[in-house]
Scaffold this motif. Sequence first.
Motif, PDB file in Angstrom:
ATOM      1  N   MET A 400      -7.284   9.993 -16.245  1.00 45.77           N
ATOM      2  CA  MET A 400      -6.429  11.093 -15.864  1.00 45.77           C
ATOM      3  C   MET A 400      -4.700  10.240 -15.310  1.00 45.77           C
ATOM      4  O   MET A 400      -5.726  10.268 -14.512  1.00 45.77           O
ATOM      5  CB  MET A 400      -6.414  12.334 -15.138  1.00 45.77           C
ATOM      6  N   GLU A 401      -3.796   9.911 -15.963  1.00 41.95           N
ATOM      7  CA  GLU A 401      -2.896   9.359 -15.190  1.00 41.95           C
ATOM      8  C   GLU A 401      -1.420   9.984 -14.266  1.00 41.95           C
ATOM      9  O   GLU A 401      -1.865  12.045 -14.580  1.00 41.95           O
ATOM     10  CB  GLU A 401      -2.424   8.493 -15.963  1.00 41.95           C
ATOM     11  N   ILE A 402      -1.005  10.483 -13.061  1.00 42.66           N
ATOM     12  CA  ILE A 402      -0.333  11.345 -12.415  1.00 42.66           C
ATOM     13  C   ILE A 402       0.927  10.155 -12.229  1.00 42.66           C
ATOM     14  O   ILE A 402       1.450   8.879 -11.238  1.00 42.66           O
ATOM     15  CB  ILE A 402      -0.753  11.513 -11.532  1.00 42.66           C
ATOM     16  N   ALA A 403       2.057  10.622 -13.040  1.00 38.03           N
ATOM     17  CA  ALA A 403       3.034   9.900 -12.247  1.00 38.03           C
ATOM     18  C   ALA A 403       4.417  10.979 -12.266  1.00 38.03           C
ATOM     19  O   ALA A 403       4.718  12.769 -11.852  1.00 38.03           O
ATOM     20  CB  ALA A 403       3.830   9.543 -13.808  1.00 38.03           C
ATOM     21  N   VAL A 404       4.717  11.087 -10.649  1.00 35.74           N
ATOM     22  CA  VAL A 404       5.250  11.443  -9.392  1.00 35.74           C
ATOM     23  C   VAL A 404       6.844  11.025 -10.054  1.00 35.74           C
ATOM     24  O   VAL A 404       7.768   9.937  -9.673  1.00 35.74           O
ATOM     25  CB  VAL A 404       5.021  11.738  -9.007  1.00 35.74           C
ATOM     26  N   ARG A 405       8.242  10.795 -10.144  1.00 38.36           N
ATOM     27  CA  ARG A 405       9.390  10.849 -10.760  1.00 38.36           C
ATOM     28  C   ARG A 405      10.212  10.669  -9.974  1.00 38.36           C
ATOM     29  O   ARG A 405      10.820   9.422  -9.721  1.00 38.36           O
ATOM     30  CB  ARG A 405       9.837  11.684 -11.952  1.00 38.36           C
ATOM     31  N   ASN A 406      10.251  11.478  -8.641  1.00 38.16           N
ATOM     32  CA  ASN A 406      11.503  11.461  -7.995  1.00 38.16           C
ATOM     33  C   ASN A 406      10.550  12.115  -6.264  1.00 38.16           C
ATOM     34  O   ASN A 406       9.440  12.673  -6.411  1.00 38.16           O
ATOM     35  CB  ASN A 406      12.259  11.604  -8.377  1.00 38.16           C
ATOM     36  N   ARG A 407      11.578  12.482  -5.271  1.00 41.58           N
ATOM     37  CA  ARG A 407      10.733  13.216  -4.348  1.00 41.58           C
ATOM     38  C   ARG A 407      10.498  14.758  -4.620  1.00 41.58           C
ATOM     39  O   ARG A 407      11.949  15.323  -4.966  1.00 41.58           O
ATOM     40  CB  ARG A 407      11.091  12.681  -3.197  1.00 41.58           C
ATOM     41  N   ILE A 408       9.938  15.116  -5.247  1.00 41.70           N
ATOM     42  CA  ILE A 408       9.357  16.135  -5.270  1.00 41.70           C
ATOM     43  C   ILE A 408       9.341  17.018  -4.150  1.00 41.70           C
ATOM     44  O   ILE A 408       8.822  17.187  -2.984  1.00 41.70           O
ATOM     45  CB  ILE A 408       8.214  16.943  -5.723  1.00 41.70           C
TER      46      ILE A 408
END
Length: 527
Positions: A400-408
């Motif tokens: 399972m990979e997690i990718a946070v695209r920008n500052r949330i």
Amino acid sequence: MGLGVLLNQRASHDSLPHDLVLALGAATLCVCVFYIDSFTNIESAIAVLYVVVLMMSSPILNGSGLALLVVWCTCLTLFSFVYGHGTSSDISVVVRLIVSLSALYLTFGLLVKNDASRIALFRANSNLQASEARYRAIFEQSRIALWERDYTGLREFVLQLKEEGVEDLRSYCAENPAVFPQATALIKTIDANRAAMELIDATGITNASAIVHDFIAPDDNAFLELMTTIFEGRRFFEGKGTITTRAGRVRHVLISLAFPERSEDFNRVVVGMIDITEREIAEKALAEARADLMGALRLSAVGALTASLAHELNQPLGAIVMNAQTLDRWIDRTPPDIESAKRSIDRIVRDAQRASNIIGNTRSKIRNQPPLLENFCLATMVEETRALMEYELRSAGVNMEIAVRNRIPPVFGSRIELQQVLINLVTNSIQAFEGSQASRRSIKVDVEQEASNVLISVTDNGPGISQAVRDKLFTPFQTTKKNGTGIGLSICRSAMEALGGGLKVATEGDVGASFQMRIPLRASYVG
């Protein structure tokens, strides 16, 4: 219609001998007056007697005939004046002439006016008869039950109670039940149409006033309200009531009537009744069916809630069982692996707490209480979800990979429900790999902000979703799994929509599956 025609119509109804006698008498008198006025020495206004001729002729002559007769009498009078006195008449003779002619024309005017009054009276009487005929036709032919009743006695009775100091008629009647039979006995039936007789099963009785059967229920609330209408001086009454027919059947009726303004007109009040028995029965059946439906809906809601709770608790309880089994293995080792055992215990406590939170959230829904809303970081919540699912992911060999695209920015919502939706989506992806021969199994979770929403996408590289299955994904109890309940995605979408967000399938093609959670941001929390 002209005056002369009406007079001719009137005269045509008189008897011929009577007309002949009047004509002969008037003619004879006219000749006598003319003779006396012209050929005798009587010094008086003999011509005034032409008034009698005019009056005798009025019953048999129309307006034109009377006018001709007046002209004829005038000519006779002038002839007698000239023949008897010539042009050397004194003032007294002229005065007598003027008096005679004045009396003649004054009488003619009065007779014309009298005939006009007679014509108006005739017209009024004719219109009254026509109106009565129309009323009787409507009364008899109407399919609405109509009664003509005399309420004079009831009105006097009710007003007498008012004069005796009764202020609340309803309370007085409740304390004195004998008032009802006494009051109903004061109502007299004058007439009833065919529909009314059919309503009370009295078609064999031709005279409505001969009906002695008391079909008004003595405790009927409609009759009390009718009495109250009279008591309070109101003119109109409409209400529902019940009547008992001569055959003993109870019928529900809609009663409507208008009381007259004048008290002397209470002797003839028209009462309308419409049979609504079938409608009342249908409404009762509908109310019973509605009650049965509400019971079925409650049972359905309980069933759906039970299925939802079982589905939501399945994952944490399963995790507790697996961690407990792992704990048992760590303790059975020689020597026991205490550190690993502690980690298993921590996971058991964590999963038990999550199960407790699910139960608490469900209890709030049952009590119609809003979920606990709080500010929290979505990226942190996603990381915690991966930790919660660590055992399942490792057992299935899924990365399972997690990718946070920008500052949330922090979101404001129900952390428990959002995490449970994410767990359901990850669990579905893990289960999709069962039987798959893929060498690399992966689930990717993307977190990104889009306008005033945060999007969480869960994508796997499993076998994908066919178009036929995709169309029914969110339909309750529709599943392709052997042991599935088919309510997981339906519950997830309902939870997201309740929080103002949404859940949709983002899959394109037949390889892999992708779901997207849309979570709204509160404007005050956008950083």
